[in-house]
Write a protein that holds these residues in place. Structure first.
Motif, PDB file in Angstrom:
ATOM      1  N   VAL A  26       3.695  -3.964  10.381  1.00  0.00           N
ATOM      2  CA  VAL A  26       2.297  -3.552  10.308  1.00  0.00           C
ATOM      3  C   VAL A  26       2.163  -2.478   9.232  1.00  0.00           C
ATOM      4  O   VAL A  26       2.864  -1.465   9.261  1.00  0.00           O
ATOM      5  N   VAL A  27       1.267  -2.718   8.280  1.00  0.00           N
ATOM      6  CA  VAL A  27       1.021  -1.769   7.195  1.00  0.00           C
ATOM      7  C   VAL A  27      -0.424  -1.301   7.302  1.00  0.00           C
ATOM      8  O   VAL A  27      -1.352  -2.094   7.160  1.00  0.00           O
ATOM      9  N   GLU A  28      -0.619  -0.014   7.560  1.00  0.00           N
ATOM     10  CA  GLU A  28      -1.965   0.540   7.672  1.00  0.00           C
ATOM     11  C   GLU A  28      -2.387   1.200   6.367  1.00  0.00           C
ATOM     12  O   GLU A  28      -1.551   1.554   5.535  1.00  0.00           O
ATOM     13  N   ASP A  29      -3.714   1.356   6.192  1.00  0.00           N
ATOM     14  CA  ASP A  29      -4.263   2.003   4.997  1.00  0.00           C
ATOM     15  C   ASP A  29      -3.732   1.355   3.723  1.00  0.00           C
ATOM     16  O   ASP A  29      -3.315   2.028   2.780  1.00  0.00           O
ATOM     17  N   THR A  30      -3.765   0.026   3.686  1.00  0.00           N
ATOM     18  CA  THR A  30      -3.213  -0.704   2.553  1.00  0.00           C
ATOM     19  C   THR A  30      -3.939  -0.402   1.249  1.00  0.00           C
ATOM     20  O   THR A  30      -3.367  -0.553   0.167  1.00  0.00           O
ATOM     21  N   GLU A  31      -5.187   0.061   1.352  1.00  0.00           N
ATOM     22  CA  GLU A  31      -5.923   0.395   0.129  1.00  0.00           C
ATOM     23  C   GLU A  31      -5.267   1.547  -0.634  1.00  0.00           C
ATOM     24  O   GLU A  31      -5.537   1.755  -1.821  1.00  0.00           O
ATOM     25  N   GLN A  32      -4.369   2.280   0.028  1.00  0.00           N
ATOM     26  CA  GLN A  32      -3.689   3.401  -0.606  1.00  0.00           C
ATOM     27  C   GLN A  32      -2.254   3.060  -1.000  1.00  0.00           C
ATOM     28  O   GLN A  32      -1.479   3.942  -1.389  1.00  0.00           O
ATOM     29  N   SER A  37       5.514  -0.410  -3.508  1.00  0.00           N
ATOM     30  CA  SER A  37       5.416  -1.027  -2.181  1.00  0.00           C
ATOM     31  C   SER A  37       4.672  -2.353  -2.265  1.00  0.00           C
ATOM     32  O   SER A  37       5.042  -3.333  -1.611  1.00  0.00           O
ATOM     33  N   LEU A  38       3.612  -2.385  -3.081  1.00  0.00           N
ATOM     34  CA  LEU A  38       2.857  -3.621  -3.246  1.00  0.00           C
ATOM     35  C   LEU A  38       3.739  -4.718  -3.843  1.00  0.00           C
ATOM     36  O   LEU A  38       3.680  -5.871  -3.419  1.00  0.00           O
ATOM     37  N   GLU A  39       4.570  -4.347  -4.783  1.00  0.00           N
ATOM     38  CA  GLU A  39       5.487  -5.309  -5.400  1.00  0.00           C
ATOM     39  C   GLU A  39       6.449  -5.877  -4.364  1.00  0.00           C
ATOM     40  O   GLU A  39       6.715  -7.090  -4.335  1.00  0.00           O
ATOM     41  N   LEU A  40       6.946  -5.008  -3.494  1.00  0.00           N
ATOM     42  CA  LEU A  40       7.885  -5.465  -2.465  1.00  0.00           C
ATOM     43  C   LEU A  40       7.211  -6.451  -1.512  1.00  0.00           C
ATOM     44  O   LEU A  40       7.765  -7.506  -1.208  1.00  0.00           O
ATOM     45  N   PHE A  41       6.001  -6.111  -1.044  1.00  0.00           N
ATOM     46  CA  PHE A  41       5.309  -7.003  -0.107  1.00  0.00           C
ATOM     47  C   PHE A  41       4.840  -8.280  -0.797  1.00  0.00           C
ATOM     48  O   PHE A  41       4.727  -9.328  -0.161  1.00  0.00           O
ATOM     49  N   ASP A  42       4.570  -8.218  -2.091  1.00  0.00           N
ATOM     50  CA  ASP A  42       4.258  -9.429  -2.845  1.00  0.00           C
ATOM     51  C   ASP A  42       5.438 -10.393  -2.815  1.00  0.00           C
ATOM     52  O   ASP A  42       5.288 -11.601  -2.599  1.00  0.00           O
ATOM     53  N   GLU A  43       6.630  -9.841  -3.046  1.00  0.00           N
ATOM     54  CA  GLU A  43       7.834 -10.676  -3.025  1.00  0.00           C
ATOM     55  C   GLU A  43       8.063 -11.255  -1.637  1.00  0.00           C
ATOM     56  O   GLU A  43       8.460 -12.412  -1.477  1.00  0.00           O
ATOM     57  N   LEU A  44       7.783 -10.447  -0.624  1.00  0.00           N
ATOM     58  CA  LEU A  44       7.963 -10.892   0.757  1.00  0.00           C
ATOM     59  C   LEU A  44       6.974 -12.001   1.100  1.00  0.00           C
ATOM     60  O   LEU A  44       7.319 -12.979   1.784  1.00  0.00           O
ATOM     61  N   ALA A  45       5.742 -11.879   0.613  1.00  0.00           N
ATOM     62  CA  ALA A  45       4.702 -12.857   0.911  1.00  0.00           C
ATOM     63  C   ALA A  45       5.062 -14.246   0.397  1.00  0.00           C
ATOM     64  O   ALA A  45       4.700 -15.254   1.002  1.00  0.00           O
ATOM     65  N   LYS A  46       5.776 -14.309  -0.706  1.00  0.00           N
ATOM     66  CA  LYS A  46       6.159 -15.604  -1.281  1.00  0.00           C
ATOM     67  C   LYS A  46       7.090 -16.382  -0.366  1.00  0.00           C
ATOM     68  O   LYS A  46       7.206 -17.602  -0.481  1.00  0.00           O
ATOM     69  N   PHE A  54       5.834 -11.783  11.156  1.00  0.00           N
ATOM     70  CA  PHE A  54       4.396 -11.551  11.250  1.00  0.00           C
ATOM     71  C   PHE A  54       4.089 -10.291  10.446  1.00  0.00           C
ATOM     72  O   PHE A  54       4.562  -9.203  10.770  1.00  0.00           O
ATOM     73  N   LEU A  55       3.312 -10.450   9.387  1.00  0.00           N
ATOM     74  CA  LEU A  55       2.958  -9.332   8.520  1.00  0.00           C
ATOM     75  C   LEU A  55       1.470  -9.044   8.659  1.00  0.00           C
ATOM     76  O   LEU A  55       0.628  -9.893   8.377  1.00  0.00           O
ATOM     77  N   CYS A  56       1.147  -7.846   9.119  1.00  0.00           N
ATOM     78  CA  CYS A  56      -0.247  -7.444   9.310  1.00  0.00           C
ATOM     79  C   CYS A  56      -0.546  -6.270   8.385  1.00  0.00           C
ATOM     80  O   CYS A  56       0.100  -5.222   8.473  1.00  0.00           O
ATOM     81  N   MET A  57      -1.524  -6.454   7.493  1.00  0.00           N
ATOM     82  CA  MET A  57      -1.896  -5.399   6.560  1.00  0.00           C
ATOM     83  C   MET A  57      -3.373  -5.052   6.779  1.00  0.00           C
ATOM     84  O   MET A  57      -4.229  -5.926   6.781  1.00  0.00           O
ATOM     85  N   CYS A  58      -3.645  -3.771   6.984  1.00  0.00           N
ATOM     86  CA  CYS A  58      -5.002  -3.330   7.317  1.00  0.00           C
ATOM     87  C   CYS A  58      -5.513  -2.372   6.252  1.00  0.00           C
ATOM     88  O   CYS A  58      -4.758  -1.576   5.698  1.00  0.00           O
ATOM     89  N   TRP A  59      -6.806  -2.462   5.967  1.00  0.00           N
ATOM     90  CA  TRP A  59      -7.419  -1.474   5.080  1.00  0.00           C
ATOM     91  C   TRP A  59      -8.826  -1.176   5.547  1.00  0.00           C
ATOM     92  O   TRP A  59      -9.439  -1.952   6.264  1.00  0.00           O
ATOM     93  N   ARG A  60      -9.332  -0.001   5.164  1.00  0.00           N
ATOM     94  CA  ARG A  60     -10.574   0.519   5.717  1.00  0.00           C
ATOM     95  C   ARG A  60     -11.790   0.337   4.828  1.00  0.00           C
ATOM     96  O   ARG A  60     -12.884   0.702   5.211  1.00  0.00           O
ATOM     97  N   ASN A  61     -11.626  -0.156   3.627  1.00  0.00           N
ATOM     98  CA  ASN A  61     -12.790  -0.312   2.755  1.00  0.00           C
ATOM     99  C   ASN A  61     -12.822  -1.705   2.159  1.00  0.00           C
ATOM    100  O   ASN A  61     -11.997  -2.556   2.469  1.00  0.00           O
ATOM    101  N   ASP A  62     -13.773  -1.939   1.268  1.00  0.00           N
ATOM    102  CA  ASP A  62     -13.965  -3.277   0.710  1.00  0.00           C
ATOM    103  C   ASP A  62     -13.135  -3.538  -0.541  1.00  0.00           C
ATOM    104  O   ASP A  62     -13.187  -4.615  -1.106  1.00  0.00           O
ATOM    105  N   SER A  63     -12.373  -2.528  -0.989  1.00  0.00           N
ATOM    106  CA  SER A  63     -11.621  -2.716  -2.222  1.00  0.00           C
ATOM    107  C   SER A  63     -10.446  -3.661  -2.025  1.00  0.00           C
ATOM    108  O   SER A  63     -10.081  -4.423  -2.918  1.00  0.00           O
TER     109      SER A  63
END
Length: 206
Positions: A26-32, A37-46, A54-63
């Protein structure tokens, strides 16, 4: 996420663990999220399609996530993911929640409108703001104990501007009313997340 070998080792660990048993991340505040870290999770997503992960990523805004990220495709169901949008509370829902926090004691209409406006539809923020008003000097409980009356000027009430500040304000009010609670919170913070009641009792006596 660290550079070099540490990042490679972490990636290998994340790919290996699901082979033994299901894994949830679980990754919270993904907008930050930072670039590494984004590169690592990108590789994992592939490789999510072949992992018990189960990968859950949460963010609080529309970005959301940066354009071009593999995670964007993953969340759009390209490789089995889904995007769940949790909307803010409606005005009616927020008003109902504010009244419920008063535990059956009716709040003045202007007080409800005030906290609903500043709560911005976020349940936890609304809860903390309502509790801040309840412990302030602008409300007085009626003689029958069934309702509150407004005795001060709401415009002069300094409501916390963030969720963190609201929680701090409510904790400060609690500590002022019950000094022993502050000592208990400080003790449990020092002991950490896991401890026995016997150990805590022993430390309390110290």
């Amino acid at each position: 996420i660290p550079f070099g070998d540490s990042k490679k080792a972490l990636m290998e660990l994340l790919l290996t663990l699901p082979k033994w048993k299901p894994l949830m991340i679980v990754v919270e505040d993904t907008e930050q999220i930072d670039a590494m870290s984004l590169e690592l999770f990108d590789e994992l997503a592939k490789q999510l399609g072949s992992l018990k992960l189960f990968l859950c990523m949460c963010w609080r805004n529309d970005s959301g996530l940066p354009a071009g990220s593999c995670l964007v495709d993953w969340m759009e169901d390209a490789v089995g993911g889904s995007h769940i949008h949790v909307a803010k509370m409606s005005k009616a829902e927020a008003e109902e929640m504010a009244q419920a926090i008063a535990e059956g004691k009716t709040l003045p209409k202007e007080v409800v409108e005030h906290v609903v406006k500043h709560g911005e539809g976020v349940p936890l923020h609304l809860e903390q703001l309502t509790r801040s008003v309840l412990v302030s000097d602008v409300l007085k409980l009626s003689a029958d104990g069934n309702s509150y009356a407004l005795t001060g000027n709401l415009s002069e009430l300094a409501l916390p501007t963030s969720l963190e500040n609201a929680i701090r304000a409510n904790m400060d009010a609690l500590f002022k009313a019950e000094p022993s609670v502050k000592l208990l919170v400080e003790l449990t913070t020092t002991l950490g997340g896991t401890f026995t009641m016997d150990f805590m009792a022993m430390m309390w006596q110290q």
